[in-house]
Design a protein around this motif. Structure first.
Motif, mmCIF file in Angstrom:
data_model
loop_
_atom_site.group_PDB
_atom_site.id
_atom_site.type_symbol
_atom_site.label_atom_id
_atom_site.label_comp_id
_atom_site.label_asym_id
_atom_site.label_seq_id
_atom_site.Cartn_x
_atom_site.Cartn_y
_atom_site.Cartn_z
ATOM 1 N N VAL A 1 51.193 51.714 49.313
ATOM 2 C CA VAL A 1 50.197 50.818 49.896
ATOM 3 C C VAL A 1 50.619 49.374 49.680
ATOM 4 C CG1 VAL A 1 48.318 52.462 49.510
ATOM 5 C CG2 VAL A 1 48.798 50.717 47.783
ATOM 6 N N ALA A 2 50.086 48.506 50.522
ATOM 7 C CA ALA A 2 50.314 47.071 50.383
ATOM 8 C C ALA A 2 49.290 46.485 49.419
ATOM 9 C CB ALA A 2 50.207 46.388 51.748
ATOM 10 N N VAL A 3 49.737 45.534 48.619
ATOM 11 C CA VAL A 3 48.874 44.920 47.618
ATOM 12 C C VAL A 3 48.352 43.582 48.149
ATOM 13 C CG1 VAL A 3 48.753 43.979 45.282
ATOM 14 C CG2 VAL A 3 50.126 46.010 45.743
ATOM 15 N N TYR A 4 47.055 43.471 48.208
ATOM 16 C CA TYR A 4 46.448 42.214 48.653
ATOM 17 C C TYR A 4 45.052 42.107 48.065
ATOM 18 C CZ TYR A 4 43.960 45.291 51.910
ATOM 19 O OH TYR A 4 43.200 46.274 52.447
ATOM 20 N N GLY A 5 44.503 40.930 48.122
ATOM 21 C CA GLY A 5 43.143 40.727 47.646
ATOM 22 C C GLY A 5 43.009 40.831 46.140
ATOM 23 N N THR A 6 41.881 41.372 45.703
ATOM 24 C CA THR A 6 41.571 41.465 44.284
ATOM 25 C C THR A 6 41.869 42.859 43.756
ATOM 26 O OG1 THR A 6 39.291 42.132 44.706
ATOM 27 C CG2 THR A 6 39.746 39.746 44.602
ATOM 28 N N LEU A 7 41.688 43.010 42.447
ATOM 29 C CA LEU A 7 41.880 44.320 41.828
ATOM 30 C C LEU A 7 40.872 45.310 42.377
ATOM 31 C CD1 LEU A 7 43.563 45.828 39.725
ATOM 32 C CD2 LEU A 7 41.892 45.161 37.992
ATOM 33 N N ALA A 8 39.670 44.849 42.636
ATOM 34 C CA ALA A 8 38.642 45.724 43.197
ATOM 35 C C ALA A 8 39.046 46.222 44.577
ATOM 36 C CB ALA A 8 37.302 44.983 43.264
ATOM 37 N N ASP A 9 39.694 45.349 45.364
ATOM 38 C CA ASP A 9 40.167 45.758 46.689
ATOM 39 C C ASP A 9 41.226 46.848 46.574
ATOM 40 O OD1 ASP A 9 38.546 43.898 47.966
ATOM 41 O OD2 ASP A 9 40.074 42.322 47.808
ATOM 42 N N LEU A 10 42.124 46.710 45.583
ATOM 43 C CA LEU A 10 43.167 47.709 45.401
ATOM 44 C C LEU A 10 42.571 49.039 44.942
ATOM 45 C CD1 LEU A 10 46.125 48.461 45.413
ATOM 46 C CD2 LEU A 10 46.367 47.465 43.145
ATOM 47 N N LEU A 11 41.572 49.000 44.047
ATOM 48 C CA LEU A 11 40.927 50.240 43.599
ATOM 49 C C LEU A 11 40.197 50.909 44.756
ATOM 50 C CD1 LEU A 11 39.517 49.044 40.149
ATOM 51 C CD2 LEU A 11 41.309 50.757 40.509
#
Length: 423
Positions: free
Chosen positions: A18-28
């Motif tokens: 997956v692509a990493v963007y936004g906040t940690l909450a977005d990634l979770l």
């Protein structure tokens, strides 16, 4: 943009990139969607809890937990027993019978046997490239370019006896900055190089690792990245700026430059080196070219009427069709102009002062030399076919071996002695 590979905590299968963007909450939230679980926390491959997005690096492998402690890709520790007062540990993937642990005394054998029984042998490996770690798979290094040196290094496990660091990463003494685009190419087949990375460095690494297809792409990319060569002629304004910026005692070198069609009239061009320069169709009227070097220069169609050419060097130059009316080649100090081997077909040199000039083996076919002062000139081997020499002063000129077919010698100031053409 960074990307990471996500696995459910305790497994090493069915991962998602997956692509990493936004906040940690977005990634979770993204991990919950991709893995079908309720993602609560993230761990790196060494069990460290990720609580800040800045801790995540490109191509990291992360384990997604629903709140349970980190167990990595091998599952929980199933047994620990002592033999001779030394603790031995065996690690088992999920789903493997725990009874098997009761019959193993060598932990390394346990791991090898478990890999065979469960098919849990991992394709993942880590490379230490110049001190920077890259985590990838063996298939990534082998599949894209199977004949490359990199593929042969990792095609069979430890076939090259590769050295490892204290973390078990394979040591390779190359530049990590240039290796990263190569690894990404092996992953997805696209050449993507971040800004600030020298393509020549990446090309050298690609050649070192024997990745030929990538090397070809890089060569094309380097060629396309080069600014187009500027062959436009130099203007008068640009050249005057050069002249003003150059001390009078310094040599101004203009070899091979393009002045085609430029207006250089009435400029002081003394001692300038124009060797092999393109001066075709230039306006050089009344310019001072004293002692300048025009060897092999292209002066075809140029206008040099009234120019000062004392001591000029024009060996093998091309001045076909040029106009040199009223030019002064005569240097009072005795320095003679040298036009040996020059192409002067059809030139108009009427009324020019050329005492002692060297025109040996030059081509003056159909040239106009009316009323020229050629006293003491060297015309040996010169092609004077159909040349108009009427009214010229050829006293003591050397015409030995010259071609005077069709030449006009009317109204000559001094008679042409037969010995001048045979000596």
């Amino acid at each position: 943009m960074r990307r990471v590979t996500l696995f459910v905590n305790g497994t090493s299968k069915n991962g998602k990139v997956v692509a990493v963007y936004g906040t940690l909450a977005d990634l979770l939230s993204l991990a919950s969607s991709k893995l079908g679980i309720r993602a609560c926390s993230l761990y790196n491959s060494r069990g460290g809890l990720i609580d800040d997005m800045s801790l995540i690096r490109d191509d990291d492998v992360l384990y997604v937990s629903e709140g349970d402690p980190f167990v990595g890709e091998f599952g929980p520790l199933l047994f620990c027993h002592r033999i001779a007062k030394q603790e031995e540990y065996a690690v088992f993937p999920e789903g493997v019978l725990t009874d098997y642990a009761c019959y193993v005394s060598d932990p390394l054998d346990a791991v090898r046997n478990l890999e065979q029984r469960s098919g849990a042998h991992t394709d993942w490996l880590t490379l230490n490239i110049g001190g920077r770690h890259f985590t990838t798979t063996r298939s990534t290094l082998v599949s894209k370019e199977p004949e490359s040196m990199l593929a042969h290094m990792f095609k069979d496990k430890d076939v090259w006896g590769n050295k490892k660091d204290e973390r078990g990463a394979y040591l390779i003494d190359r530049s990590p900055e240039y290796f990263e685009p190569i690894l990404n190419y092996l992953r997805h087949g696209q050449l993507i190089v971040n800004d600030g990375i020298n393509l020549l460095g990446v090309l050298e690494e690609a050649r070192f690792f024997g990745i030929e297809q990538l090397a070809e792409q890089l060569e094309v990319a380097i060629k396309n990245s080069q600014p187009p060569e500027d062959h436009s002629p130099i203007s008068r304004k640009e050249f005057v700026r050069f002249l003003l910026a150059t001390p009078t005692k310094s040599e101004l070198r203009c070899q091979g430059l393009n002045f085609s069609g430029a207006d250089l009239s009435r400029l002081d061009l003394r001692y300038i080196n124009f060797k092999m320069a393109n001066l075709s169709r230039c306006n050089l009227t009344h310019a001072n070219l004293c002692c300048s070097n025009l060897e092999r220069a292209d002066l075809s169609g140029a206008n040099l009427d009234g120019a000062n050419l004392q001591g000029v060097k024009m060996l093998c130059s091309n001045a076909e069709g040029a106009s040199l009316k009223g030019c002064n080649f005569e240097d009072p100090s005795g320095l003679k102009a040298n036009l040996e081997g020059a192409n002067l077909k059809g030139v108009d040199m009427e009324g020019s002062q050329m005492t002692g000039i060297n025109l040996r083996v030059a081509t003056l076919k159909n040239a106009k030399l009316k009323n020229c002062n050629l006293r003491g000139a060297t015309l040996a081997g010169t092609d004077l076919e159909n040349c108009d020499l009427s009214g010229c002063d050829l006293q003591e000129a050397n015409l030995r071996g010259s071609n005077v077919k069709g030449a006009i010698f009317e109204e000559m100031l001094t008679p042409l002695h037969m010995s001048q053409s045979v000596r």
